[in-house]
Design a protein around this motif. Structure first.
Motif, PDB file in Angstrom:
ATOM      1  N   SER A  33      31.945  48.104  42.841  1.00 36.55           N
ATOM      2  CA  SER A  33      33.130  47.363  43.278  1.00 36.55           C
ATOM      3  C   SER A  33      32.937  45.850  43.145  1.00 36.55           C
ATOM      4  O   SER A  33      33.836  45.123  42.720  1.00 36.55           O
ATOM      5  CB  SER A  33      33.486  47.719  44.721  1.00 36.55           C
ATOM      6  OG  SER A  33      32.404  47.446  45.590  1.00 36.55           O
ATOM      7  N   LEU A  34      31.728  45.373  43.506  1.00 35.20           N
ATOM      8  CA  LEU A  34      31.442  43.936  43.393  1.00 35.20           C
ATOM      9  C   LEU A  34      31.352  43.514  41.933  1.00 35.20           C
ATOM     10  O   LEU A  34      31.832  42.442  41.546  1.00 35.20           O
ATOM     11  CB  LEU A  34      30.139  43.603  44.120  1.00 35.20           C
ATOM     12  CG  LEU A  34      30.134  43.812  45.640  1.00 35.20           C
ATOM     13  CD1 LEU A  34      28.748  43.534  46.206  1.00 35.20           C
ATOM     14  CD2 LEU A  34      31.181  42.915  46.303  1.00 35.20           C
ATOM     15  N   GLU A  37      34.865  43.358  40.426  1.00 32.49           N
ATOM     16  CA  GLU A  37      35.568  42.174  40.931  1.00 32.49           C
ATOM     17  C   GLU A  37      35.097  40.910  40.202  1.00 32.49           C
ATOM     18  O   GLU A  37      35.904  40.042  39.840  1.00 32.49           O
ATOM     19  CB  GLU A  37      35.333  42.037  42.430  1.00 32.49           C
ATOM     20  CG  GLU A  37      36.109  40.907  43.076  1.00 32.49           C
ATOM     21  CD  GLU A  37      35.890  40.825  44.574  1.00 32.49           C
ATOM     22  OE1 GLU A  37      36.249  39.787  45.173  1.00 32.49           O
ATOM     23  OE2 GLU A  37      35.338  41.782  45.149  1.00 32.49           O
ATOM     24  N   ARG A  38      33.810  40.837  39.964  1.00 30.45           N
ATOM     25  CA  ARG A  38      33.252  39.692  39.236  1.00 30.45           C
ATOM     26  C   ARG A  38      33.745  39.666  37.785  1.00 30.45           C
ATOM     27  O   ARG A  38      34.087  38.609  37.244  1.00 30.45           O
ATOM     28  CB  ARG A  38      31.724  39.739  39.291  1.00 30.45           C
ATOM     29  CG  ARG A  38      31.039  38.597  38.570  1.00 30.45           C
ATOM     30  CD  ARG A  38      29.550  38.565  38.883  1.00 30.45           C
ATOM     31  NE  ARG A  38      28.873  39.810  38.558  1.00 30.45           N
ATOM     32  CZ  ARG A  38      28.492  40.137  37.315  1.00 30.45           C
ATOM     33  NH1 ARG A  38      28.741  39.311  36.307  1.00 30.45           N
ATOM     34  NH2 ARG A  38      27.865  41.275  37.097  1.00 30.45           N
ATOM     35  N   GLN A  40      36.519  40.940  36.658  1.00 36.06           N
ATOM     36  CA  GLN A  40      37.942  40.554  36.684  1.00 36.06           C
ATOM     37  C   GLN A  40      38.096  39.033  36.657  1.00 36.06           C
ATOM     38  O   GLN A  40      38.909  38.498  35.896  1.00 36.06           O
ATOM     39  CB  GLN A  40      38.623  41.115  37.934  1.00 36.06           C
ATOM     40  CG  GLN A  40      39.013  42.572  37.861  1.00 36.06           C
ATOM     41  CD  GLN A  40      39.673  43.005  39.151  1.00 36.06           C
ATOM     42  OE1 GLN A  40      39.050  43.019  40.211  1.00 36.06           O
ATOM     43  NE2 GLN A  40      40.941  43.333  39.072  1.00 36.06           N
ATOM     44  N   LYS A  41      37.346  38.385  37.506  1.00 39.10           N
ATOM     45  CA  LYS A  41      37.455  36.930  37.617  1.00 39.10           C
ATOM     46  C   LYS A  41      36.901  36.230  36.377  1.00 39.10           C
ATOM     47  O   LYS A  41      37.493  35.271  35.870  1.00 39.10           O
ATOM     48  CB  LYS A  41      36.719  36.442  38.865  1.00 39.10           C
ATOM     49  CG  LYS A  41      37.378  36.878  40.162  1.00 39.10           C
ATOM     50  CD  LYS A  41      36.570  36.425  41.374  1.00 39.10           C
ATOM     51  CE  LYS A  41      37.223  36.874  42.673  1.00 39.10           C
ATOM     52  NZ  LYS A  41      36.410  36.501  43.862  1.00 39.10           N
ATOM     53  N   GLU A  47      45.680  43.769  35.535  1.00 39.66           N
ATOM     54  CA  GLU A  47      46.004  45.183  35.707  1.00 39.66           C
ATOM     55  C   GLU A  47      47.256  45.531  34.908  1.00 39.66           C
ATOM     56  O   GLU A  47      48.185  44.730  34.807  1.00 39.66           O
ATOM     57  CB  GLU A  47      46.220  45.501  37.188  1.00 39.66           C
ATOM     58  CG  GLU A  47      46.375  46.985  37.468  1.00 39.66           C
ATOM     59  CD  GLU A  47      46.399  47.318  38.954  1.00 39.66           C
ATOM     60  OE1 GLU A  47      46.607  48.495  39.280  1.00 39.66           O
ATOM     61  OE2 GLU A  47      46.209  46.393  39.779  1.00 39.66           O
TER      62      GLU A  47
END
Length: 227
Positions: A33-34, A37-38, A40-41, A47
């Motif tokens: 999950s982390l 998220e990283r 994505q940024k 999405e």
């Protein structure tokens, strides 16, 4: 070509892969999950454009959140990750894309999309066919049609149809049409004598002409689109 990562095909005939599987095959130690998220940024991925949400079920029947990534985004992730595994997986994706974009595969996908579109249109036609056949009966008929039958044909309740026509100032509160619409030959009003005790009263019943059915159908269609 041996399969390093499972390749899926979505409804738009696009190749996608599991973000969880990519995370595992790259040997990432960071929690999924982390890590995602990283990613994505870092890549500013969106999405429903670059990925879509998905669920993953493992061999123990446990369900986890997952994401389906486009091959192009997966290649970018490999470049960011670095390492021998990342290089091999990226090369694998390049070969997959090359095969996917060959003339034979492009033609195959085009045929599948065409077949899917034809099936969708046929399903829609089958849904509309009973209504269309009923409507044609009205339009071809030389006789007048009661309002109840018109409402049924057009897929709208009798009371709802009367309310709509009253709102449009086509019929009065007693459900008889204004003279303007009788003159246009949309309706005919026939009086039927009914005996009540010693008295006889004339009951006015509204009938719709084939021309009137067409007029009402257009009103109902506009109303449904605006709803």
């Amino acid at each position: 070509m041996s399969e390093l990562i499972a390749i899926q095909t979505n409804d738009n005939m696009e190749q996608v892969i599991s973000a969880r599987e990519l995370h595992e095959k790259l040997g990432i130690k960071e929690r999924f999950s982390l890590w995602f998220e990283r990613i994505q940024k870092s890549l500013n991925i969106k999405e429903e454009i670059d990925y879509c949400r998905h669920t993953y079920t493992n061999s123990n029947n446990q369900t986890f959140n997952d994401y389906l990534l486009s091959i192009d985004i997966a290649k970018h992730i490999c470049m960011m990750s670095g390492g021998e595994n990342a290089h091999a997986i990226r090369q694998y994706f390049i070969q997959i894309e090359k095969a996917w974009n060959s003339p034979e595969m492009v033609m195959s996908r085009a045929l599948k999309l065409a077949e899917k579109k034809i099936l969708s249109l046929e399903e829609e036609r089958q849904k509309l066919l009973p209504k269309a056949e009923a409507y044609d009966t009205f339009m071809d008929a030389s006789n007048l049609q009661p309002m109840n039958d018109v409402a049924k044909c057009l897929g709208i309740g009798r009371n709802k149809l009367f309310a709509l026509l009253r709102e449009k100032k086509i019929i009065r509160s007693n459900n008889t049409p204004y003279q303007e619409y009788i003159d246009r030959r949309y309706f005919e009003v026939k009086e039927k004598p009914i005996k009540m005790g010693e008295s006889v009263i004339n009951y006015a019943q509204t009938f719709v002409t084939p021309k009137g059915v067409d007029y009402i159908a257009r009103i109902v269609e506009v109303e449904k689109k605006g709803a």
